[in-house]
Write a protein that holds these residues in place. Structure first.
Motif: not given
Length: 123
Positions: A93-103
């Motif tokens: 399982y991986y967590c990830a980040a997105r530079s945005a308001a929503f996934g």
């Protein structure tokens, strides 16, 4: 942002685990976050995501009602509570980040990834 995932392990079918993803930096609240997983021989797949303020969440059909994603922006942390685990949930399982308001459900939309934590569901 740098991410560190933990909380994986071996659990029996029907059991529970809570995955934790800690982020570095002071801008964590500006990122939408997601959890993905990858089983051996399979492509990485979407599990859940959460908007940067934590109000909106989205889940893959196969985890709805069993998994819950949440975040604590004061602690720079996102969680994945996994209940009623089945052998088919076995994966890294991986967590990830997105530079945005929503996934998003697409791995390519996330710019930062943690190292992954292994979840094994087996009796």
């Amino acid at each position: 942002v740098q991410l560190q995932a933990s909380g994986g392990g071996l659990v029996q079918p029907g059991g529970s685990l809570r995955l934790v993803c800690e982020a570095s930096g002071r801008t964590f609240s500006s990122y939408a976050m997601g959890w993905f997983r990858q089983a051996p021989g399979k492509e990485r797949e979407f599990v859940a995501n959460i908007a940067r303020r934590g109000i909106f969440t989205n889940y893959a059909v196969f985890v709805k009602g069993r998994f819950t994603i949440s975040r604590d922006n004061a602690k720079n942390t996102v969680y994945l509570q996994m209940n009623s685990l089945i052998p088919e949930d076995t994966a890294v399982y991986y967590c990830a980040a997105r530079s945005a308001a929503f996934g998003s459900t697409r791995p390519s939309d996330f710019g930062s990834w943690g190292q992954g934590t292994l979840v094994t569901v087996s009796s």
